[in-house]
Design a protein around this motif. Structure first.
Motif, PDB file in Angstrom:
ATOM      1  N   THR A 141      -0.473  41.481  16.697  1.00  0.00           N
ATOM      2  CA  THR A 141      -0.779  41.148  15.391  1.00  0.00           C
ATOM      3  C   THR A 141      -1.822  42.288  14.861  1.00  0.00           C
ATOM      4  O   THR A 141      -2.003  42.811  14.006  1.00  0.00           O
ATOM      5  N   GLU A 142      -2.916  42.665  16.043  1.00  0.00           N
ATOM      6  CA  GLU A 142      -3.976  43.222  15.502  1.00  0.00           C
ATOM      7  C   GLU A 142      -4.167  44.709  15.965  1.00  0.00           C
ATOM      8  O   GLU A 142      -4.783  45.524  15.519  1.00  0.00           O
ATOM      9  N   SER A 143      -3.257  44.896  16.818  1.00  0.00           N
ATOM     10  CA  SER A 143      -3.268  46.371  17.429  1.00  0.00           C
ATOM     11  C   SER A 143      -1.953  47.277  17.327  1.00  0.00           C
ATOM     12  O   SER A 143      -1.646  48.250  18.407  1.00  0.00           O
ATOM     13  N   ALA A 144      -1.404  47.114  16.187  1.00  0.00           N
ATOM     14  CA  ALA A 144      -0.079  47.889  16.022  1.00  0.00           C
ATOM     15  C   ALA A 144      -0.027  48.398  14.714  1.00  0.00           C
ATOM     16  O   ALA A 144      -0.389  47.423  13.678  1.00  0.00           O
ATOM     17  N   ILE A 145       0.364  49.604  14.421  1.00  0.00           N
ATOM     18  CA  ILE A 145       0.436  50.097  13.062  1.00  0.00           C
ATOM     19  C   ILE A 145       1.874  50.580  13.122  1.00  0.00           C
ATOM     20  O   ILE A 145       2.416  51.297  13.597  1.00  0.00           O
ATOM     21  N   TYR A 150       8.453  53.729  12.464  1.00  0.00           N
ATOM     22  CA  TYR A 150       7.602  53.955  13.700  1.00  0.00           C
ATOM     23  C   TYR A 150       6.859  52.909  14.105  1.00  0.00           C
ATOM     24  O   TYR A 150       6.271  52.341  12.852  1.00  0.00           O
ATOM     25  N   ARG A 151       6.234  52.710  15.249  1.00  0.00           N
ATOM     26  CA  ARG A 151       5.420  51.539  15.658  1.00  0.00           C
ATOM     27  C   ARG A 151       4.334  52.099  16.798  1.00  0.00           C
ATOM     28  O   ARG A 151       4.779  52.740  17.553  1.00  0.00           O
ATOM     29  N   LEU A 152       3.038  52.490  16.086  1.00  0.00           N
ATOM     30  CA  LEU A 152       1.869  52.811  17.053  1.00  0.00           C
ATOM     31  C   LEU A 152       1.106  51.722  17.578  1.00  0.00           C
ATOM     32  O   LEU A 152       0.643  50.948  16.973  1.00  0.00           O
ATOM     33  N   ASP A 153       1.364  51.450  19.064  1.00  0.00           N
ATOM     34  CA  ASP A 153       0.685  50.479  19.672  1.00  0.00           C
ATOM     35  C   ASP A 153      -0.562  51.065  20.228  1.00  0.00           C
ATOM     36  O   ASP A 153      -0.494  51.622  21.128  1.00  0.00           O
ATOM     37  N   GLY A 155      -2.947  49.244  21.470  1.00  0.00           N
ATOM     38  CA  GLY A 155      -3.634  48.613  22.706  1.00  0.00           C
ATOM     39  C   GLY A 155      -2.668  48.964  24.077  1.00  0.00           C
ATOM     40  O   GLY A 155      -3.531  49.806  25.015  1.00  0.00           O
ATOM     41  N   ALA A 156      -1.530  49.527  24.048  1.00  0.00           N
ATOM     42  CA  ALA A 156      -1.029  50.461  24.936  1.00  0.00           C
ATOM     43  C   ALA A 156      -0.752  51.408  25.045  1.00  0.00           C
ATOM     44  O   ALA A 156      -0.354  52.512  25.723  1.00  0.00           O
ATOM     45  N   ARG A 157      -1.250  52.164  23.794  1.00  0.00           N
ATOM     46  CA  ARG A 157      -1.277  53.820  23.356  1.00  0.00           C
ATOM     47  C   ARG A 157      -0.022  54.317  23.794  1.00  0.00           C
ATOM     48  O   ARG A 157       0.181  55.240  24.370  1.00  0.00           O
ATOM     49  N   LEU A 158       1.047  53.633  22.993  1.00  0.00           N
ATOM     50  CA  LEU A 158       2.299  54.304  22.815  1.00  0.00           C
ATOM     51  C   LEU A 158       2.822  54.416  21.559  1.00  0.00           C
ATOM     52  O   LEU A 158       2.439  53.459  20.620  1.00  0.00           O
ATOM     53  N   LEU A 159       3.940  55.159  21.234  1.00  0.00           N
ATOM     54  CA  LEU A 159       4.326  55.210  19.859  1.00  0.00           C
ATOM     55  C   LEU A 159       5.856  55.117  20.262  1.00  0.00           C
ATOM     56  O   LEU A 159       6.571  55.585  21.132  1.00  0.00           O
ATOM     57  N   PHE A 160       6.468  54.550  19.124  1.00  0.00           N
ATOM     58  CA  PHE A 160       7.909  54.033  19.266  1.00  0.00           C
ATOM     59  C   PHE A 160       8.493  54.432  18.229  1.00  0.00           C
ATOM     60  O   PHE A 160       8.046  54.392  16.982  1.00  0.00           O
ATOM     61  N   ALA A 161       9.697  55.326  18.092  1.00  0.00           N
ATOM     62  CA  ALA A 161      10.645  55.909  17.124  1.00  0.00           C
ATOM     63  C   ALA A 161      11.392  54.763  16.504  1.00  0.00           C
ATOM     64  O   ALA A 161      11.702  53.696  17.140  1.00  0.00           O
ATOM     65  N   PRO A 162      11.880  55.120  15.322  1.00  0.00           N
ATOM     66  CA  PRO A 162      12.511  53.965  14.656  1.00  0.00           C
ATOM     67  C   PRO A 162      13.856  53.334  15.448  1.00  0.00           C
ATOM     68  O   PRO A 162      14.212  52.263  15.165  1.00  0.00           O
ATOM     69  N   ASP A 163      14.234  54.280  16.305  1.00  0.00           N
ATOM     70  CA  ASP A 163      15.493  53.701  17.007  1.00  0.00           C
ATOM     71  C   ASP A 163      14.859  52.944  18.360  1.00  0.00           C
ATOM     72  O   ASP A 163      15.763  52.532  19.181  1.00  0.00           O
ATOM     73  N   GLY A 164      13.558  52.766  18.689  1.00  0.00           N
ATOM     74  CA  GLY A 164      13.014  52.023  19.539  1.00  0.00           C
ATOM     75  C   GLY A 164      12.678  52.837  20.852  1.00  0.00           C
ATOM     76  O   GLY A 164      12.044  52.395  21.779  1.00  0.00           O
ATOM     77  N   ASN A 165      13.101  53.931  20.946  1.00  0.00           N
ATOM     78  CA  ASN A 165      12.578  54.770  21.988  1.00  0.00           C
ATOM     79  C   ASN A 165      11.234  55.483  22.048  1.00  0.00           C
ATOM     80  O   ASN A 165      10.725  55.430  20.837  1.00  0.00           O
TER      81      ASN A 165
END
Length: 251
Positions: A141-145, A150-153, A155-165
């Protein structure tokens, strides 16, 4: 309180001994190695808070170690080099080093920079502990943009593309993207962006900021036919913009 652990990689015995003596006197637990091979063996068996790395080594270039180390925001990396060229300084900062110190240097200056980097790593460790203790629901809820799929996590300091990679980002690239996203629509100048990337006041190198932005634009492309999310504001800096209705917001 545990002593902060420092690993020094320098093939000059005099410099390695000087760093060992000075930093040990200041309360650090210091280990020294002379080659990349020794460094990797030492690092494999222990975790360190600060890495001080020379560039010119008998078995390679110390720059080859830095990008891997920079993926851990809880450790700090300081480059030592006898090279005066701005290129090494800029590349080192771009791939995630926290500081660059040119030889010859004063021990008081180096000790001050080590303390500054350690403050940053300790803040990151606290943030990591906080994220680890938070519940998975709170983290989601709090630590993803999210933006445009795209999804920037954070907390985990990871970026995911629209295809999930997962998109592979250096620490500097991640910090820059997070700073822009956290202030979407606002123009950030280069001072603000370098402070966000390095976690403290920093002498600004415009080319370094511009290079980071260029790399982010390649790694995080906008849909074909649309302007990129990171907008250049000439004479000032950069802003992050997503077209109306495409941002999912923070969650």
């Amino acid at each position: 309180m545990l002593q902060p652990k420092v690993l020094v990689l320098d093939d000059e015995d005099e410099i390695a001994s000087m760093l060992d003596h000075a930093l040990s006197r200041d309360g650090y637990d210091v280990s020294t190695v002379r080659t990349i091979s020794e460094f990797r063996d030492k690092q494999a068996g222990e975790a360190f808070d600060i890495y001080i790395i020379d560039l010119g080594l008998p078995d390679g270039n110390g720059m080859s170690l830095i990008q891997g180390l920079s993926r851990n925001p809880a450790c700090g990396v300081i480059i030592l080099s006898g090279r005066a060229a701005d290129t090494d300084r800029i590349v080192g900062l771009e791939i995630g080093a926290d500081d660059y110190i040119q030889k010859p240097f004063g021990m008081r200056e180096l000790a001050a920079r080590v303390r500054a980097v350690l403050r940053r790593t300790q803040q990151n460790k606290k943030a990591q502990d906080h994220n680890a203790n938070a519940s998975s629901n709170a983290a989601n809820t709090e630590s993803a943009i999210e933006f445009d799929g795209y999804r920037l996590d954070l907390g985990a300091r990871l970026l995911f593309a629209p295809d999930g990679n997962e998109i592979d980002l250096t620490t500097a690239e991640f910090n820059l993207l997070a700073a822009l996203l956290n202030r979407r629509g606002q123009v950030l100048d280069r001072d603000q962006l370098m402070n966000a990337v390095k976690g403290r006041d920093w002498e600004v190198y415009d080319r370094s900021v511009d290079s980071l932005v260029s790399r982010l634009r390649r790694k995080v492309p906008a849909p074909e036919g649309r302007p990129h999310y990171i907008r250049t504001v000439h004479g000032i800096g950069y802003a992050f913009s997503v077209s109306s209705g495409s941002a999912a917001g923070d969650r």
